[in-house]
Design a protein around this motif. Structure first.
Motif, PDB file in Angstrom:
ATOM      1  N   SER A  29       0.425  -1.276  -0.192  1.00  0.00           N
ATOM      2  CA  SER A  29      -0.067   0.486  -0.135  1.00  0.00           C
ATOM      3  C   SER A  29       0.639   1.449   0.065  1.00  0.00           C
ATOM      4  O   SER A  29       2.041   1.069  -0.258  1.00  0.00           O
ATOM      5  CB  SER A  29      -1.064   0.031   1.302  1.00  0.00           C
ATOM      6  OG  SER A  29       0.378   0.214   2.568  1.00  0.00           O
ATOM      7  N   ASN A  31       0.516   3.431   2.694  1.00  0.00           N
ATOM      8  CA  ASN A  31       0.793   3.688   3.989  1.00  0.00           C
ATOM      9  C   ASN A  31       1.425   2.871   4.609  1.00  0.00           C
ATOM     10  O   ASN A  31       1.975   1.848   4.664  1.00  0.00           O
ATOM     11  CB  ASN A  31      -0.731   4.015   4.306  1.00  0.00           C
ATOM     12  CG  ASN A  31      -1.905   4.439   3.617  1.00  0.00           C
ATOM     13  OD1 ASN A  31      -1.876   5.404   3.466  1.00  0.00           O
ATOM     14  ND2 ASN A  31      -2.815   3.579   2.549  1.00  0.00           N
ATOM     15  N   THR A  90      -7.645  -6.814  11.225  1.00  0.00           N
ATOM     16  CA  THR A  90      -7.918  -6.156  10.524  1.00  0.00           C
ATOM     17  C   THR A  90      -6.538  -5.191  10.295  1.00  0.00           C
ATOM     18  O   THR A  90      -5.614  -5.877  10.043  1.00  0.00           O
ATOM     19  CB  THR A  90      -8.107  -5.697  12.548  1.00  0.00           C
ATOM     20  OG1 THR A  90      -7.953  -4.054  12.155  1.00  0.00           O
ATOM     21  CG2 THR A  90      -7.220  -6.205  13.265  1.00  0.00           C
ATOM     22  N   GLN A  95      -1.533   8.089   9.692  1.00  0.00           N
ATOM     23  CA  GLN A  95      -2.001   9.043   8.278  1.00  0.00           C
ATOM     24  C   GLN A  95      -1.426  10.663   9.560  1.00  0.00           C
ATOM     25  O   GLN A  95      -2.516  10.824   9.965  1.00  0.00           O
ATOM     26  CB  GLN A  95      -2.580   8.864   7.378  1.00  0.00           C
ATOM     27  CG  GLN A  95      -2.511   7.583   6.420  1.00  0.00           C
ATOM     28  CD  GLN A  95      -3.494   8.037   5.469  1.00  0.00           C
ATOM     29  OE1 GLN A  95      -4.875   8.208   6.094  1.00  0.00           O
ATOM     30  NE2 GLN A  95      -3.859   7.768   4.669  1.00  0.00           N
ATOM     31  N   TYR A 100      -5.587   4.682  12.027  1.00  0.00           N
ATOM     32  CA  TYR A 100      -7.010   4.678  11.552  1.00  0.00           C
ATOM     33  C   TYR A 100      -7.305   4.025  11.352  1.00  0.00           C
ATOM     34  O   TYR A 100      -6.149   2.566  10.736  1.00  0.00           O
ATOM     35  CB  TYR A 100      -7.159   5.516  10.052  1.00  0.00           C
ATOM     36  CG  TYR A 100      -6.999   6.789  10.132  1.00  0.00           C
ATOM     37  CD1 TYR A 100      -7.775   7.896  10.383  1.00  0.00           C
ATOM     38  CD2 TYR A 100      -6.285   7.011  10.312  1.00  0.00           C
ATOM     39  CE1 TYR A 100      -7.989   9.326  10.704  1.00  0.00           C
ATOM     40  CE2 TYR A 100      -5.680   9.358  10.254  1.00  0.00           C
ATOM     41  CZ  TYR A 100      -7.146  10.257  10.116  1.00  0.00           C
ATOM     42  OH  TYR A 100      -6.825  11.061  10.199  1.00  0.00           O
ATOM     43  N   GLU A 101      -8.116   2.828  11.462  1.00  0.00           N
ATOM     44  CA  GLU A 101      -8.637   1.097  10.991  1.00  0.00           C
ATOM     45  C   GLU A 101      -9.378   1.084   9.856  1.00  0.00           C
ATOM     46  O   GLU A 101      -9.855   2.085   9.822  1.00  0.00           O
ATOM     47  CB  GLU A 101      -9.430   0.994  12.371  1.00  0.00           C
ATOM     48  CG  GLU A 101      -9.619  -0.913  12.170  1.00  0.00           C
ATOM     49  CD  GLU A 101     -10.752  -1.207  11.309  1.00  0.00           C
ATOM     50  OE1 GLU A 101     -10.721  -2.337  10.617  1.00  0.00           O
ATOM     51  OE2 GLU A 101     -12.090  -0.522  11.344  1.00  0.00           O
ATOM     52  N   VAL A 102      -8.787   0.788   9.342  1.00  0.00           N
ATOM     53  CA  VAL A 102      -8.699   0.986   7.462  1.00  0.00           C
ATOM     54  C   VAL A 102      -9.387  -0.520   6.904  1.00  0.00           C
ATOM     55  O   VAL A 102      -8.916  -0.504   6.196  1.00  0.00           O
ATOM     56  CB  VAL A 102      -7.932   1.085   6.704  1.00  0.00           C
ATOM     57  CG1 VAL A 102      -7.872   3.108   7.249  1.00  0.00           C
ATOM     58  CG2 VAL A 102      -6.365   1.201   6.604  1.00  0.00           C
ATOM     59  N   THR A 103      -9.480  -1.436   7.680  1.00  0.00           N
ATOM     60  CA  THR A 103      -9.851  -2.418   6.886  1.00  0.00           C
ATOM     61  C   THR A 103     -10.749  -3.256   5.525  1.00  0.00           C
ATOM     62  O   THR A 103     -10.081  -4.135   5.399  1.00  0.00           O
ATOM     63  CB  THR A 103      -9.928  -3.519   8.435  1.00  0.00           C
ATOM     64  OG1 THR A 103      -9.449  -3.335   9.132  1.00  0.00           O
ATOM     65  CG2 THR A 103     -10.346  -5.337   8.186  1.00  0.00           C
ATOM     66  N   ASP A 104     -11.500  -2.049   5.840  1.00  0.00           N
ATOM     67  CA  ASP A 104     -12.285  -2.387   4.918  1.00  0.00           C
ATOM     68  C   ASP A 104     -11.802  -1.528   3.573  1.00  0.00           C
ATOM     69  O   ASP A 104     -12.212  -1.885   2.088  1.00  0.00           O
ATOM     70  CB  ASP A 104     -13.545  -1.413   4.737  1.00  0.00           C
ATOM     71  CG  ASP A 104     -14.599  -1.968   6.537  1.00  0.00           C
ATOM     72  OD1 ASP A 104     -14.423  -3.393   6.283  1.00  0.00           O
ATOM     73  OD2 ASP A 104     -15.370  -1.833   6.533  1.00  0.00           O
ATOM     74  N   HIS A 105     -10.476  -0.981   3.518  1.00  0.00           N
ATOM     75  CA  HIS A 105      -9.706  -0.900   2.141  1.00  0.00           C
ATOM     76  C   HIS A 105      -8.492  -1.534   2.081  1.00  0.00           C
ATOM     77  O   HIS A 105      -8.076  -1.046   1.150  1.00  0.00           O
ATOM     78  CB  HIS A 105      -9.546   0.680   2.835  1.00  0.00           C
ATOM     79  CG  HIS A 105     -10.608   1.316   3.170  1.00  0.00           C
ATOM     80  ND1 HIS A 105     -12.085   2.500   1.631  1.00  0.00           N
ATOM     81  CD2 HIS A 105     -10.895   2.298   4.148  1.00  0.00           C
ATOM     82  CE1 HIS A 105     -12.534   2.798   2.968  1.00  0.00           C
ATOM     83  NE2 HIS A 105     -12.215   2.539   3.616  1.00  0.00           N
ATOM     84  N   PHE A 106      -8.777  -2.944   2.684  1.00  0.00           N
ATOM     85  CA  PHE A 106      -7.423  -3.524   2.039  1.00  0.00           C
ATOM     86  C   PHE A 106      -7.939  -4.667   2.061  1.00  0.00           C
ATOM     87  O   PHE A 106      -8.924  -5.126   2.001  1.00  0.00           O
ATOM     88  CB  PHE A 106      -6.810  -3.949   3.540  1.00  0.00           C
ATOM     89  CG  PHE A 106      -5.238  -2.360   3.292  1.00  0.00           C
ATOM     90  CD1 PHE A 106      -3.969  -2.880   3.313  1.00  0.00           C
ATOM     91  CD2 PHE A 106      -5.976  -1.249   4.047  1.00  0.00           C
ATOM     92  CE1 PHE A 106      -3.143  -1.752   3.615  1.00  0.00           C
ATOM     93  CE2 PHE A 106      -4.780  -0.444   4.058  1.00  0.00           C
ATOM     94  CZ  PHE A 106      -3.525  -0.234   3.376  1.00  0.00           C
ATOM     95  N   SER A 107      -6.477  -5.688   0.938  1.00  0.00           N
ATOM     96  CA  SER A 107      -7.575  -7.005   0.821  1.00  0.00           C
ATOM     97  C   SER A 107      -5.661  -7.498   0.993  1.00  0.00           C
ATOM     98  O   SER A 107      -4.710  -6.799   0.718  1.00  0.00           O
ATOM     99  CB  SER A 107      -7.961  -7.041  -0.390  1.00  0.00           C
ATOM    100  OG  SER A 107      -6.904  -6.365  -1.349  1.00  0.00           O
TER     101      SER A 107
END
Length: 111
Positions: A29, A31, A90, A95, A100-107
């Motif tokens: 990523s 990030n 998770t 940033q 930030y918790e960003v699990t939904d934006h990662f794969s």
């Protein structure tokens, strides 16, 4: 995140079966990953679930960095594992000094 399969090794004792799955995790990523958790599931040659292996986690993964990890799979013989798969549990990124918790934006890309 990229997860690359490295090896499956038998680590059994006389009384307990245990396979260790070795793999690498790369932060592909843009990030800094402060923390991640991945579930690992082991399957036999017919696609039947043998069990869930010990939770994989890591922290402080810079952009482009790779770390090597292993997860034990208790009560599973390494020779019975034909395939294993992952599920992202998770991911936390940092940033501008905020986590930030960003699990939904990662794969996870399993290679």
């Amino acid at each position: 995140m990229d997860v690359k399969r490295l090896a499956i090794v038998e680590s059994s004792t006389k009384s307990t079966y245990r396979a260790n799955i070795y793999y690498s995790v790369t932060n592909s990523s843009d990030n800094f990953i402060a923390y991640f958790e991945i579930d690992i599931f082991a399957y036999d040659g017919k696609g039947n679930l043998l069990g869930k292996c010990f939770l994989a986690n890591g922290s402080n993964l810079k952009v482009g960095d790779t770390i090597k990890k292993d997860s034990p799979c208790f009560n599973i013989k390494a020779s019975n594992i034909a395939k294993w798969d992952t599920q992202l549990k998770t991911v936390h990124v940092i940033q501008e000094k905020i986590t930030y918790e960003v699990t939904d934006h990662f794969s996870v890309n399993l290679k």
